[in-house]
Motif scaffolding. Structure first.
Motif, PDB file in Angstrom:
ATOM      1  N   ALA A   1       0.826  -1.222   0.000  1.00  0.00           N
ATOM      2  CA  ALA A   1       0.000   0.000   0.000  1.00  0.00           C
ATOM      3  C   ALA A   1       0.852   1.260   0.000  1.00  0.00           C
ATOM      4  N   MET A   2       2.019   1.178   0.614  1.00  0.00           N
ATOM      5  CA  MET A   2       2.903   2.334   0.663  1.00  0.00           C
ATOM      6  C   MET A   2       3.296   2.777  -0.750  1.00  0.00           C
ATOM      7  N   TYR A   3       3.647   1.819  -1.590  1.00  0.00           N
ATOM      8  CA  TYR A   3       4.090   2.147  -2.936  1.00  0.00           C
ATOM      9  C   TYR A   3       2.925   2.419  -3.882  1.00  0.00           C
ATOM     10  N   GLN A   4       1.731   1.982  -3.508  1.00  0.00           N
ATOM     11  CA  GLN A   4       0.546   2.356  -4.268  1.00  0.00           C
ATOM     12  C   GLN A   4       0.247   3.840  -4.062  1.00  0.00           C
ATOM     13  N   THR A   5       0.402   4.296  -2.815  1.00  0.00           N
ATOM     14  CA  THR A   5       0.103   5.695  -2.480  1.00  0.00           C
ATOM     15  C   THR A   5       1.229   6.621  -2.924  1.00  0.00           C
ATOM     16  N   TYR A   6       2.457   6.255  -2.556  1.00  0.00           N
ATOM     17  CA  TYR A   6       3.625   7.078  -2.890  1.00  0.00           C
ATOM     18  C   TYR A   6       4.308   6.447  -4.101  1.00  0.00           C
ATOM     19  N   HIS A   7       3.752   6.754  -5.271  1.00  0.00           N
ATOM     20  CA  HIS A   7       4.029   5.991  -6.477  1.00  0.00           C
ATOM     21  C   HIS A   7       5.520   5.897  -6.811  1.00  0.00           C
ATOM     22  N   CYS A   8       6.240   6.996  -6.651  1.00  0.00           N
ATOM     23  CA  CYS A   8       7.636   7.017  -7.094  1.00  0.00           C
ATOM     24  C   CYS A   8       8.650   6.743  -5.982  1.00  0.00           C
ATOM     25  N   ALA A   9       8.183   6.398  -4.799  1.00  0.00           N
ATOM     26  CA  ALA A   9       9.137   6.161  -3.710  1.00  0.00           C
ATOM     27  C   ALA A   9      10.122   5.051  -4.064  1.00  0.00           C
ATOM     28  N   CYS A  10       9.612   3.924  -4.553  1.00  0.00           N
ATOM     29  CA  CYS A  10      10.522   2.821  -4.901  1.00  0.00           C
ATOM     30  C   CYS A  10      11.397   3.195  -6.091  1.00  0.00           C
ATOM     31  N   ASN A  11      10.851   3.991  -7.021  1.00  0.00           N
ATOM     32  CA  ASN A  11      11.644   4.429  -8.173  1.00  0.00           C
ATOM     33  C   ASN A  11      12.882   5.192  -7.720  1.00  0.00           C
ATOM     34  N   HIS A  12      12.701   6.093  -6.759  1.00  0.00           N
ATOM     35  CA  HIS A  12      13.829   6.887  -6.274  1.00  0.00           C
ATOM     36  C   HIS A  12      14.860   6.008  -5.567  1.00  0.00           C
ATOM     37  N   TRP A  13      14.401   5.033  -4.779  1.00  0.00           N
ATOM     38  CA  TRP A  13      15.347   4.119  -4.127  1.00  0.00           C
ATOM     39  C   TRP A  13      16.178   3.378  -5.180  1.00  0.00           C
ATOM     40  N   ILE A  14      15.526   2.926  -6.237  1.00  0.00           N
ATOM     41  CA  ILE A  14      16.221   2.150  -7.268  1.00  0.00           C
ATOM     42  C   ILE A  14      17.210   3.022  -8.038  1.00  0.00           C
ATOM     43  N   ILE A  15      16.781   4.223  -8.409  1.00  0.00           N
ATOM     44  CA  ILE A  15      17.680   5.129  -9.130  1.00  0.00           C
ATOM     45  C   ILE A  15      18.919   5.442  -8.285  1.00  0.00           C
ATOM     46  N   ARG A  16      18.699   5.701  -7.002  1.00  0.00           N
ATOM     47  CA  ARG A  16      19.846   6.006  -6.132  1.00  0.00           C
ATOM     48  C   ARG A  16      20.727   4.784  -5.907  1.00  0.00           C
ATOM     49  N   ALA A  17      20.149   3.583  -6.023  1.00  0.00           N
ATOM     50  CA  ALA A  17      20.953   2.366  -5.888  1.00  0.00           C
ATOM     51  C   ALA A  17      21.982   2.270  -7.017  1.00  0.00           C
ATOM     52  N   PHE A  18      21.616   2.740  -8.209  1.00  0.00           N
ATOM     53  CA  PHE A  18      22.585   2.780  -9.305  1.00  0.00           C
ATOM     54  C   PHE A  18      23.797   3.630  -8.911  1.00  0.00           C
ATOM     55  N   VAL A  19      23.523   4.759  -8.248  1.00  0.00           N
ATOM     56  CA  VAL A  19      24.617   5.637  -7.813  1.00  0.00           C
ATOM     57  C   VAL A  19      25.431   4.949  -6.731  1.00  0.00           C
ATOM     58  N   ASP A  20      24.745   4.353  -5.749  1.00  0.00           N
ATOM     59  CA  ASP A  20      25.440   3.655  -4.658  1.00  0.00           C
ATOM     60  C   ASP A  20      26.368   2.571  -5.190  1.00  0.00           C
ATOM     61  N   CYS A  21      25.946   1.915  -6.256  1.00  0.00           N
ATOM     62  CA  CYS A  21      26.719   0.811  -6.817  1.00  0.00           C
ATOM     63  C   CYS A  21      27.739   1.270  -7.861  1.00  0.00           C
ATOM     64  N   GLY A  22      27.904   2.581  -8.006  1.00  0.00           N
ATOM     65  CA  GLY A  22      28.873   3.106  -8.959  1.00  0.00           C
ATOM     66  C   GLY A  22      28.443   2.967 -10.401  1.00  0.00           C
ATOM     67  N   ARG A  23      27.126   2.929 -10.624  1.00  0.00           N
ATOM     68  CA  ARG A  23      26.614   2.701 -11.979  1.00  0.00           C
ATOM     69  C   ARG A  23      25.662   3.819 -12.411  1.00  0.00           C
ATOM     70  N   ALA A  24      25.945   5.039 -11.974  1.00  0.00           N
ATOM     71  CA  ALA A  24      25.071   6.167 -12.311  1.00  0.00           C
ATOM     72  C   ALA A  24      24.891   6.308 -13.819  1.00  0.00           C
ATOM     73  N   HIS A  25      25.939   5.962 -14.571  1.00  0.00           N
ATOM     74  CA  HIS A  25      25.873   6.079 -16.030  1.00  0.00           C
ATOM     75  C   HIS A  25      24.897   5.080 -16.649  1.00  0.00           C
ATOM     76  N   GLU A  26      24.449   4.101 -15.860  1.00  0.00           N
ATOM     77  CA  GLU A  26      23.528   3.081 -16.368  1.00  0.00           C
ATOM     78  C   GLU A  26      22.069   3.375 -16.021  1.00  0.00           C
ATOM     79  N   ILE A  27      21.806   4.468 -15.314  1.00  0.00           N
ATOM     80  CA  ILE A  27      20.422   4.793 -14.969  1.00  0.00           C
ATOM     81  C   ILE A  27      19.622   4.977 -16.260  1.00  0.00           C
ATOM     82  N   PRO A  28      18.553   4.217 -16.453  1.00  0.00           N
ATOM     83  CA  PRO A  28      17.769   4.350 -17.696  1.00  0.00           C
ATOM     84  C   PRO A  28      17.213   5.768 -17.834  1.00  0.00           C
ATOM     85  N   SER A  29      17.377   6.349 -19.000  1.00  0.00           N
ATOM     86  CA  SER A  29      16.918   7.725 -19.203  1.00  0.00           C
ATOM     87  C   SER A  29      15.409   7.846 -19.014  1.00  0.00           C
ATOM     88  N   ASN A  30      14.671   6.807 -19.429  1.00  0.00           N
ATOM     89  CA  ASN A  30      13.212   6.888 -19.268  1.00  0.00           C
ATOM     90  C   ASN A  30      12.794   6.764 -17.802  1.00  0.00           C
TER      91      ASN A  30
END
Length: 255
Positions: free
Chosen positions: A90-119
């Protein structure tokens, strides 16, 4: 002095618990696919790569991140469990992009910022309210909306958006998010208030709904969603630290 010692001891216990939890999760991750046991909902994966990476399990963090990108990234740039279902959480249903932001930042944490999908970046940017400089909640910003509640923002999602901007070096956007949260906090504390309201409507007015745990954190009652307030305050502290503790940004500590 004793209070400081107890706080530090509690922090050590929390860090140890986090390490043990992450270590336990590694035993559930498939070394071939990166799937976590039989879990197939995006809610189980949103913070997983970050948790693993922060606790030193870098190969597992990258494996999970690959799994997420392969199985949950949709054509429109959103991360969803299925094409027509965000999550059973329910948390991610309400706060639609919360998980998206965690995932995008995980790319940075893992040293893969250049791999973040543009879309993926384009999708979260659709939730940016350019008038309030904050992040909408369940639906993307609608420039043609006439209902004042359509483009409501909250400090929790604004902090998520701000952290992502900060991670990617977009200081202009990060500062806009921080200033938005400060403005929201400055609207508080009318006579009789005993907590913090978390949302503004599309007109920039504070939404004073005390009945929803997602919209109000009470200082007088227990069992509150304290992270809804703690996350924005953490972001403000991170911003102040990033700006070298310059006194002209002390407003970020005013909350």
């Amino acid at each position: 002095k004793n209070l400081f010692a107890r706080v530090m001891l509690n922090i050590q216990h929390l860090l140890l618990s986090s390490k043990r939890c992450a270590q336990s999760l590694t035993s559930m991750i498939s070394p071939k696919t990166g799937q976590l046991g039989r879990h197939c909902d995006i809610g189980a994966y949103a913070k997983l790569s970050t948790s693993l990476q922060l606790n030193g399990f870098n190969s597992e963090a990258n494996l999970v991140l690959d799994y997420i990108n392969k199985h949950f990234l949709q054509e429109d740039g959103d991360y969803r469990t299925f094409s027509d279902v965000k999550s059973n959480n329910a948390m991610y249903q309400t706060y639609h992009c919360a998980c998206n932001h965690w995932i995008i930042r995980a790319f940075v944490d893992c040293g893969r910022a250049h791999e973040i999908p543009s879309n993926a970046m384009q999708f979260v940017d659709r939730f940016w309210n350019p008038n309030l400089h904050g992040c909408t909640i369940a639906h993307a910003y609608n420039a043609n909306a006439t209902d004042k509640d359509t483009n409501s923002i909250c400090m929790f999602m604004t902090a998520h958006h701000g952290f992502t901007a900060l991670f990617l070096g977009n200081m202009e956007r990060a500062m806009q998010c921080a200033d938005c949260i400060v403005a929201l906090l400055e609207q508080q504390n009318e006579e009789g208030d005993d907590g913090i309201y978390l949302r503004q409507n599309g007109n920039g007015d504070l939404i004073r709904n005390r009945e929803s745990h997602f919209e109000f954190v009470s200082a007088a009652q227990s069992d509150q969603l304290y992270f809804m307030l703690g996350h924005p305050l953490w972001f403000l502290c991170a911003m102040y630290d990033e700006l070298d503790k310059d006194t002209k940004y002390e407003r970020y500590l005013s909350g």
